[in-house]
Design an enzyme around this catalytic site. Structure first.
Site, PDB file in Angstrom:
ATOM      1  N   HIS A   1     172.690 133.732  63.944  1.00  0.00           N
ATOM      2  CA  HIS A   1     173.374 133.782  62.657  1.00  0.00           C
ATOM      3  C   HIS A   1     172.868 134.961  61.844  1.00  0.00           C
ATOM      4  CE1 HIS A   1     169.946 131.022  62.513  1.00  0.00           C
ATOM      5  NE2 HIS A   1     169.711 131.473  61.299  1.00  0.00           N
TER       6      HIS A   1
ATOM      7  N   VAL B   1     167.032 127.694  63.623  1.00  0.00           N
ATOM      8  CA  VAL B   1     168.244 127.162  64.266  1.00  0.00           C
ATOM      9  C   VAL B   1     168.639 128.146  65.372  1.00  0.00           C
ATOM     10  CG1 VAL B   1     170.651 126.496  63.967  1.00  0.00           C
ATOM     11  CG2 VAL B   1     169.006 125.991  62.152  1.00  0.00           C
TER      12      VAL B   1
HETATM   13  P1  5GP Z   1     166.842 130.610  60.421  1.00  0.00           P
HETATM   14  O1  5GP Z   1     165.515 130.184  59.853  1.00  0.00           O
HETATM   15  O2  5GP Z   1     167.076 130.014  61.797  1.00  0.00           O
HETATM   16  O3  5GP Z   1     167.053 132.093  60.377  1.00  0.00           O
HETATM   17  O4  5GP Z   1     167.927 130.046  59.432  1.00  0.00           O
HETATM   18  C1  5GP Z   1     168.474 128.779  59.554  1.00  0.00           C
HETATM   19  C2  5GP Z   1     169.106 128.459  58.222  1.00  0.00           C
HETATM   20  O5  5GP Z   1     169.940 127.354  58.397  1.00  0.00           O
HETATM   21  C3  5GP Z   1     168.088 128.082  57.137  1.00  0.00           C
HETATM   22  O6  5GP Z   1     168.213 128.993  56.051  1.00  0.00           O
HETATM   23  C4  5GP Z   1     168.466 126.660  56.774  1.00  0.00           C
HETATM   24  O7  5GP Z   1     168.362 126.409  55.390  1.00  0.00           O
HETATM   25  C5  5GP Z   1     169.902 126.559  57.261  1.00  0.00           C
HETATM   26  N1  5GP Z   1     170.299 125.235  57.686  1.00  0.00           N
HETATM   27  C6  5GP Z   1     169.598 124.376  58.485  1.00  0.00           C
HETATM   28  N2  5GP Z   1     170.302 123.267  58.726  1.00  0.00           N
HETATM   29  C7  5GP Z   1     171.487 123.416  58.068  1.00  0.00           C
HETATM   30  C8  5GP Z   1     172.645 122.582  57.943  1.00  0.00           C
HETATM   31  O8  5GP Z   1     172.756 121.484  58.486  1.00  0.00           O
HETATM   32  N3  5GP Z   1     173.666 123.065  57.189  1.00  0.00           N
HETATM   33  C9  5GP Z   1     173.592 124.290  56.566  1.00  0.00           C
HETATM   34  N4  5GP Z   1     174.655 124.655  55.845  1.00  0.00           N
HETATM   35  N5  5GP Z   1     172.523 125.086  56.673  1.00  0.00           N
HETATM   36  C10 5GP Z   1     171.479 124.665  57.405  1.00  0.00           C
END
Ligand code: 5GP
Length: 114
Positions: free
Chosen positions: A100, A96
Site C-alpha cells: 500500500h 499489513v
Molecule cells: P503499514 O504499517 O503496513 O505501512 O500500514 C498499515 C496501515 O493500515 C496503518 O497505518 C494502519 O493504521 C492501517 N490499518 C490497519 N488495519 C486497518 C483496517 O482494518 N482498516 C483501515 N482502514 N486501516 C487499517
C-alpha cells in the site's frame, strides 16, 4: 496469493471509508490517521510487499502513485503538498502485508520521519 485484511476491504467484506477506486486500485481512509488526510492506496491484486513486485507489476506500481496524485488534485491539496510512503517489512514499519501507498496531507510533515 495470501489472504489479507486489505483484500477483504477490496471485496467489501469488512467496512472501510473508500474514497477512490479504479479498475486496479482502491483507496480508503487509514483507521489510525497520522495527518488530517491519511489515505491508503492499494492494488486490488494482492502483493505482499514491494519486494514481491516484479517488472510485470511496473504499470500497476505507477498506477498507485498516479491515483494518489489524482486524488490530491481532486481534493484540492496537490499544490499545497503531500507525502506518499511505502513501508517495507519490519524495519520499514510495515504491519499489513498487502502493498500500500500511504498518502499523508493536511499538515506540515517533518523530514526525516522518526
Ligand atoms: P503499514 O504499517 O503496513 O505501512 O500500514 C498499515 C496501515 O493500515 C496503518 O497505518 C494502519 O493504521 C492501517 N490499518 C490497519 N488495519 C486497518 C483496517 O482494518 N482498516 C483501515 N482502514 N486501516 C487499517
Amino acid at each position: 496469493m495470501a489472504e489479507t485484511l486489505f483484500s477483504k476491504i477490496v471485496r467489501r467484506e469488512i467496512p472501510a471509508e473508500i474514497v477512490y477506486e479504479n479498475d486496479e486500485v482502491l483507496a480508503f481512509r487509514d483507521l489510525n490517521p497520522q495527518a488530517p488526510v491519511h489515505v491508503l492506496f492499494i492494488p486490488k491484486k494482492t502483493l505482499a510487499t514491494l519486494n514481491d513486485a516484479t517488472p510485470a507489476d511496473a504499470d500497476l506500481l505507477g498506477k498507485l502513485l498516479l491515483a494518489a496524485a489524482d486524488y490530491a488534485r481532486q481534493q484540492g491539496f496537490a499544490e499545497q503538498g503531500y507525502r506518499t510512503v511505502v513501508n517495507c517489512n519490519a524495519d520499514g514499519g510495515q504491519t499489513v502485508f498487502h502493498l500500500h501507498v500511504h498518502l499523508l496531507a493536511g499538515r506540515r510533515l517533518h523530514w526525516p520521519p522518526g
